[in-house]
Write a protein that holds these residues in place. Structure first.
Motif, PDB file in Angstrom:
ATOM      1  N   GLY A 115      -3.280 -36.899 -38.528  1.00 17.95           N
ATOM      2  CA  GLY A 115      -3.483 -35.517 -38.082  1.00 17.95           C
ATOM      3  C   GLY A 115      -2.234 -34.963 -37.411  1.00 17.95           C
ATOM      4  N   THR A 116      -2.270 -33.673 -37.057  1.00 14.29           N
ATOM      5  CA  THR A 116      -1.135 -33.020 -36.403  1.00 14.29           C
ATOM      6  C   THR A 116      -0.712 -33.796 -35.155  1.00 14.29           C
ATOM      7  N   GLY A 117       0.587 -34.078 -35.072  1.00 13.71           N
ATOM      8  CA  GLY A 117       1.105 -34.794 -33.897  1.00 13.71           C
ATOM      9  C   GLY A 117       0.968 -36.297 -34.013  1.00 13.71           C
ATOM     10  N   PRO A 177       4.643 -34.052 -35.897  1.00 13.36           N
ATOM     11  CA  PRO A 177       4.613 -34.182 -37.355  1.00 13.36           C
ATOM     12  C   PRO A 177       3.333 -33.600 -37.973  1.00 13.36           C
ATOM     13  N   ARG A 178       3.512 -32.919 -39.107  1.00 13.03           N
ATOM     14  CA  ARG A 178       2.410 -32.382 -39.920  1.00 13.03           C
ATOM     15  C   ARG A 178       2.789 -32.541 -41.382  1.00 13.03           C
ATOM     16  N   PHE A 179       1.811 -32.307 -42.250  1.00 11.51           N
ATOM     17  CA  PHE A 179       2.089 -32.424 -43.682  1.00 11.51           C
ATOM     18  C   PHE A 179       2.476 -31.104 -44.335  1.00 11.51           C
ATOM     19  N   PHE A 180       2.219 -29.984 -43.667  1.00 12.25           N
ATOM     20  CA  PHE A 180       2.669 -28.675 -44.171  1.00 12.25           C
ATOM     21  C   PHE A 180       2.637 -27.684 -43.025  1.00 12.25           C
ATOM     22  N   LYS A 181       3.354 -26.579 -43.207  1.00  3.37           N
ATOM     23  CA  LYS A 181       3.427 -25.585 -42.125  1.00  3.37           C
ATOM     24  C   LYS A 181       2.150 -24.745 -42.063  1.00  3.37           C
ATOM     25  N   ARG A 182       1.890 -24.211 -40.883  1.00  6.60           N
ATOM     26  CA  ARG A 182       0.794 -23.242 -40.750  1.00  6.60           C
ATOM     27  C   ARG A 182       1.322 -22.018 -40.018  1.00  6.60           C
ATOM     28  N   LEU A 183       0.678 -20.885 -40.257  1.00  6.66           N
ATOM     29  CA  LEU A 183       1.098 -19.638 -39.632  1.00  6.66           C
ATOM     30  C   LEU A 183       0.520 -19.584 -38.212  1.00  6.66           C
ATOM     31  N   ARG A 184      -0.709 -20.051 -38.079  1.00 10.86           N
ATOM     32  CA  ARG A 184      -1.352 -20.264 -36.773  1.00 10.86           C
ATOM     33  C   ARG A 184      -2.502 -21.218 -37.021  1.00 10.86           C
ATOM     34  N   GLU A 185      -3.240 -21.579 -35.977  1.00 10.63           N
ATOM     35  CA  GLU A 185      -4.300 -22.578 -36.158  1.00 10.63           C
ATOM     36  C   GLU A 185      -5.298 -22.096 -37.213  1.00 10.63           C
ATOM     37  N   GLY A 186      -5.514 -22.930 -38.203  1.00 13.91           N
ATOM     38  CA  GLY A 186      -6.497 -22.618 -39.252  1.00 13.91           C
ATOM     39  C   GLY A 186      -5.975 -21.711 -40.342  1.00 13.91           C
ATOM     40  N   VAL A 187      -4.738 -21.206 -40.218  1.00 12.00           N
ATOM     41  CA  VAL A 187      -4.177 -20.330 -41.266  1.00 12.00           C
ATOM     42  C   VAL A 187      -2.930 -21.000 -41.834  1.00 12.00           C
ATOM     43  N   PHE A 188      -3.027 -21.418 -43.079  1.00 15.39           N
ATOM     44  CA  PHE A 188      -1.968 -22.228 -43.665  1.00 15.39           C
ATOM     45  C   PHE A 188      -0.870 -21.373 -44.292  1.00 15.39           C
ATOM     46  N   ASP A 189       0.342 -21.903 -44.291  1.00 16.45           N
ATOM     47  CA  ASP A 189       1.465 -21.300 -45.013  1.00 16.45           C
ATOM     48  C   ASP A 189       1.341 -21.800 -46.455  1.00 16.45           C
ATOM     49  N   TYR A 209      -7.066 -37.566 -41.810  1.00 13.41           N
ATOM     50  CA  TYR A 209      -7.733 -36.924 -40.673  1.00 13.41           C
ATOM     51  C   TYR A 209      -7.097 -35.553 -40.415  1.00 13.41           C
ATOM     52  N   SER A 210      -7.930 -34.526 -40.338  1.00 15.95           N
ATOM     53  CA  SER A 210      -7.491 -33.199 -39.936  1.00 15.95           C
ATOM     54  C   SER A 210      -6.369 -32.679 -40.852  1.00 15.95           C
ATOM     55  N   ASN A 211      -5.168 -32.482 -40.347  1.00 18.85           N
ATOM     56  CA  ASN A 211      -4.099 -31.987 -41.217  1.00 18.85           C
ATOM     57  C   ASN A 211      -3.855 -32.944 -42.389  1.00 18.85           C
ATOM     58  N   GLY A 212      -3.994 -34.240 -42.158  1.00 14.79           N
ATOM     59  CA  GLY A 212      -3.849 -35.230 -43.245  1.00 14.79           C
ATOM     60  C   GLY A 212      -4.971 -35.118 -44.267  1.00 14.79           C
ATOM     61  N   ALA A 213      -6.191 -34.795 -43.796  1.00 13.11           N
ATOM     62  CA  ALA A 213      -7.302 -34.574 -44.728  1.00 13.11           C
ATOM     63  C   ALA A 213      -7.041 -33.314 -45.550  1.00 13.11           C
ATOM     64  N   ASN A 214      -6.391 -32.329 -44.928  1.00 16.97           N
ATOM     65  CA  ASN A 214      -6.129 -31.080 -45.641  1.00 16.97           C
ATOM     66  C   ASN A 214      -5.090 -31.253 -46.748  1.00 16.97           C
ATOM     67  N   ILE A 215      -4.080 -32.067 -46.519  1.00 15.91           N
ATOM     68  CA  ILE A 215      -3.102 -32.292 -47.608  1.00 15.91           C
ATOM     69  C   ILE A 215      -3.744 -33.166 -48.691  1.00 15.91           C
ATOM     70  N   PRO A 219     -11.891 -32.106 -42.562  1.00 17.59           N
ATOM     71  CA  PRO A 219     -11.024 -31.289 -43.427  1.00 17.59           C
ATOM     72  C   PRO A 219     -11.439 -29.815 -43.431  1.00 17.59           C
ATOM     73  N   MET A 220     -10.559 -28.976 -43.956  1.00 20.71           N
ATOM     74  CA  MET A 220     -10.868 -27.572 -44.230  1.00 20.71           C
ATOM     75  C   MET A 220     -10.688 -27.345 -45.731  1.00 20.71           C
ATOM     76  N   VAL A 221     -10.999 -26.137 -46.200  1.00 20.71           N
ATOM     77  CA  VAL A 221     -10.696 -25.794 -47.589  1.00 20.71           C
ATOM     78  C   VAL A 221      -9.193 -25.550 -47.637  1.00 20.71           C
ATOM     79  N   PRO A 279     -14.425 -26.972 -33.398  1.00 25.11           N
ATOM     80  CA  PRO A 279     -13.835 -25.642 -33.226  1.00 25.11           C
ATOM     81  C   PRO A 279     -12.651 -25.398 -34.155  1.00 25.11           C
ATOM     82  N   ILE A 280     -12.055 -26.472 -34.679  1.00 29.96           N
ATOM     83  CA  ILE A 280     -10.867 -26.322 -35.537  1.00 29.96           C
ATOM     84  C   ILE A 280     -11.276 -26.235 -37.007  1.00 29.96           C
ATOM     85  N   CYS A 281     -12.259 -27.027 -37.404  1.00 26.29           N
ATOM     86  CA  CYS A 281     -12.757 -27.000 -38.778  1.00 26.29           C
ATOM     87  C   CYS A 281     -14.229 -26.594 -38.734  1.00 26.29           C
TER      88      CYS A 281
HETATM   89  C1  MLT Z   1      -4.408 -27.873 -40.042  1.00 22.04           C
HETATM   90  O1  MLT Z   1      -3.550 -27.155 -39.571  1.00 22.04           O
HETATM   91  O2  MLT Z   1      -4.236 -28.605 -41.018  1.00 22.04           O
HETATM   92  C2  MLT Z   1      -5.747 -27.817 -39.386  1.00 22.04           C
HETATM   93  O3  MLT Z   1      -5.844 -26.712 -38.579  1.00 22.04           O
HETATM   94  C3  MLT Z   1      -6.068 -29.039 -38.630  1.00 22.04           C
HETATM   95  C4  MLT Z   1      -5.010 -29.391 -37.620  1.00 22.04           C
HETATM   96  O4  MLT Z   1      -5.050 -28.900 -36.491  1.00 22.04           O
HETATM   97  O5  MLT Z   1      -4.154 -30.169 -37.942  1.00 22.04           O
END
Ligand code: MLT
Length: 204
Positions: free
Chosen positions: A21-23, A55-67, A101-107, A127-129, A153-155
């Motif tokens: 996950g993130t971090g 560390p994350r697997f991809f950038k996001r614009l803000r929490e829950g909003v992916f680049d 987990y979390s960001n890792g589940a999303n990638i 995960p999220m969509v 609250p995050i997913c």
């Molecule tokens: C994400 O950015 O992938 C999700 O919001 C979960 C997270 O906080 O990593």
């Protein structure tokens, strides 16, 4: 990509692809892999993106909003890395099961959404969509376990329902384990995913 590779018990062991996950780092999910399948090979990868040093697997614009552009680029980068790793470590791509987990589940979800046969199966904790409005590849032979929080609250729970529906429409069989511990990965989820793994992967 920075990673750990640990050989499996036999040459044709399954390969658990661990995505933190993130971090997090590539060390985080190692104990969980041990609980899921102590005989599997492990490929644990660190995300290539840094957000304020995390560390994350991809950038996001803000929490829950992916680049989205970066999500597509990083998904392709990870898919290429898996291909290279399969050659250098001598495992079959058909054996790769994501545990994220979390960001890792999303990638991991993004791999499923964009690349046919990229994974044999997936265990997705919270995960999220990853992306909406795209046609998914055929996932008939790709079962998925989702661990989710009713009060995450995050997913949000609706994300889980939507993800399950999209995966099932693409042919996957999806099992969801609901908890009430917010975004936390619980021991009960790990236990449920280990049982799911024994039924769907080890016994098939
Ligand atoms: C994400 O950015 O992938 C999700 O919001 C979960 C997270 O906080 O990593």
């Amino acid at each position: 990509m920075k990673h750990i590779f640990k050989e499996g018990k036999t040459e044709d062991s399954d390969v658990l692809l661990l995505l933190h996950g993130t971090g997090g780092t590539e060390e985080d999910l190692m104990p969980i892999a041990q609980m899921i399948d102590s005989e599997a090979a492990i490929l644990s990868v660190r995300g290539n993106v840094l957000e304020n040093g995390m560390p994350r697997f991809f950038k996001r614009l803000r929490e829950g909003v992916f680049d989205e552009e970066d999500l597509l680029f990083r998904t392709s980068e990870l898919n290429d890395f898996l291909e290279e790793a399969s050659h250098s470590y001598g495992f079959s791509r058909e054996k790769v099961i994501a545990v994220g987990y979390s960001n890792g589940a999303n990638i991991a979800g993004s791999l499923l959404f964009h690349y046919e046969n990229s994974l044999k199966a997936a265990i997705l904790y919270h995960p999220m969509v990853p992306r909406r409005g795209v046609e998914l590849p055929d996932l008939t032979n790709t079962p998925v376990f989702i661990g989710a929080g009713e009060n995450d609250p995050i997913c949000p729970a609706q994300e889980t329902e939507d993800l399950k529906q999209l995966l099932e429409e693409a042919g996957s069989s999806v099992e969801t384990k609901w908890e009430r511990m917010g975004h936390r990965l619980t021991e009960e989820e790990v236990t449920a995913s280990s049982a799911w793994y024994r039924n769907h992967i080890r016994n098939n």
